[in-house]
Design an enzyme around this catalytic site. Structure first.
Site, PDB file in Angstrom:
ATOM      1  NE  ARG A 137      34.090  -3.357 -27.760  1.00 42.46           N
ATOM      2  CZ  ARG A 137      33.370  -2.324 -28.005  1.00 42.46           C
ATOM      3  NH1 ARG A 137      33.825  -1.535 -28.911  1.00 42.46           N
ATOM      4  NH2 ARG A 137      32.202  -1.990 -27.355  1.00 42.46           N
ATOM      5  CD  GLU A 177      27.632   9.124 -19.129  1.00 46.97           C
ATOM      6  OE1 GLU A 177      26.756   9.115 -18.168  1.00 46.97           O
ATOM      7  OE2 GLU A 177      27.209   9.379 -20.252  1.00 46.97           O
ATOM      8  CD  GLN A 183      43.823  23.442 -11.107  1.00 48.47           C
ATOM      9  OE1 GLN A 183      43.543  24.725 -10.992  1.00 48.47           O
ATOM     10  NE2 GLN A 183      44.658  23.100 -10.205  1.00 48.47           N
ATOM     11  CG  ASP A 184      40.169  17.508 -14.784  1.00 45.51           C
ATOM     12  OD1 ASP A 184      39.405  17.763 -13.947  1.00 45.51           O
ATOM     13  OD2 ASP A 184      39.639  17.209 -15.860  1.00 45.51           O
ATOM     14  CG  ASN A 185      44.751  19.474  -9.558  1.00 42.23           C
ATOM     15  OD1 ASN A 185      44.711  20.121 -10.497  1.00 42.23           O
ATOM     16  ND2 ASN A 185      43.963  19.842  -8.415  1.00 42.23           N
ATOM     17  NE  ARG A 244      51.193  11.803  -3.970  1.00 41.88           N
ATOM     18  CZ  ARG A 244      52.221  12.362  -4.423  1.00 41.88           C
ATOM     19  NH1 ARG A 244      52.483  13.851  -4.306  1.00 41.88           N
ATOM     20  NH2 ARG A 244      53.411  12.063  -5.175  1.00 41.88           N
ATOM     21  CG  HIS A 302      47.715  18.659   1.421  1.00 47.52           C
ATOM     22  ND1 HIS A 302      48.092  17.699   0.427  1.00 47.52           N
ATOM     23  CD2 HIS A 302      48.753  18.461   2.261  1.00 47.52           C
ATOM     24  CE1 HIS A 302      49.349  17.402   0.819  1.00 47.52           C
ATOM     25  NE2 HIS A 302      49.680  17.818   1.916  1.00 47.52           N
ATOM     26  CE  LYS A 324      41.464  18.923  -2.385  1.00 48.06           C
ATOM     27  NZ  LYS A 324      42.625  18.278  -1.836  1.00 48.06           N
ATOM     28  CE1 TYR A 343      43.661  17.320  -6.351  1.00 52.57           C
ATOM     29  CE2 TYR A 343      44.781  15.365  -6.958  1.00 52.57           C
ATOM     30  CZ  TYR A 343      44.669  16.538  -6.581  1.00 52.57           C
ATOM     31  OH  TYR A 343      45.940  17.235  -5.971  1.00 52.57           O
ATOM     32  CE  LYS A 377      51.782  20.768   1.159  1.00 52.08           C
ATOM     33  NZ  LYS A 377      50.835  21.431   0.193  1.00 52.08           N
ATOM     34  CG  ASP A 378      52.179  16.212   3.339  1.00 55.22           C
ATOM     35  OD1 ASP A 378      51.507  17.315   3.519  1.00 55.22           O
ATOM     36  OD2 ASP A 378      52.094  15.405   2.408  1.00 55.22           O
TER      37      ASP A 378
END
Length: 187
Positions: free
Chosen positions: A23, A28, A46-48, A59, A62, A72, A132, A169-170
């Site tokens: 299947r 985890e 927080q999850d992003n 990206r 940062h 992270k 992340y 920004k970058d």
């Protein structure tokens, strides 16, 4: 969970085992007890999620400064990326050093990036979905960025056959030579 320290102190590759059958598989992706057993203290708040549709989307690099510095745990849910971290802890013997690691949905590997590191990634294929967890919320007044192509860092980004796709920004990020780190060796 296979947790392997990498060349920069505090950075780990984490490979959750997958249990599969006809299947598909189950795994985890986050297990606090396993991280704690390896000395990694990480309490996500927080999850992003980040979707990049084009090959060569870049990206980063940062970071968030104290008191909102972020650790992270990064993984690719769809696609492959080249993930990079740069040590920006003032008293670290590896200050200014970087490492890169390919993360892919197929492998299921993850990168733990502690506070005190600049972080960025480049997509290696179309439609990369990155997820992340972070241990501090977004605080725009503490965010910073370093140039992805800074000659003093000399990061060996992969050649994907197209110029990097960057945010404004970058494009405006500062040089490492002009950077004054807000991080001591610890958090």
């Amino acid at each position: 969970m296979d947790i392997r320290p990498l060349a920069l102190d505090g950075v780990y590759e984490i490979c959750p085992p997958r249990f599969g059958d006809a299947r598909g598989y189950f795994c985890e992706t986050f297990k606090r007890d396993a991280l704690t057993a390896h000395g990694i203290e990480f309490e996500p708040v927080q999850d992003n999620e980040s979707l990049s549709t084009r090959v060569g989307t870049l990206r980063g690099l940062h970071f968030q400064a104290p008191p909102q510095a972020q650790s992270k745990l990064v993984r690719s849910v769809v696609g492959r990326i080249y993930d990079v971290v740069v040590d920006i802890r003032a008293q670290s013997p590896t200050y200014g050093d970087w490492l890169g690691l390919e993360l892919s949905a197929e492998q299921g590997n993850q990168l733990f990036v502690p506070a005190g590191f600049a972080h960025g990634f480049m997509t290696l294929e179309q439609r990369c979905l990155i997820a992340y967890k972070v241990d501090a919320g977004y605080a725009p007044d503490t965010e910073g960025a370093l140039r992805w192509d800074d000659p003093d860092l000399a990061i060996a980004w992969p050649d994907v056959g197209t110029p990097p796709q960057l945010s404004d920004k970058d494009r405006r990020a500062g040089s490492f030579a002009d950077f004054r780190t807000p991080f001591d060796r610890g958090r």
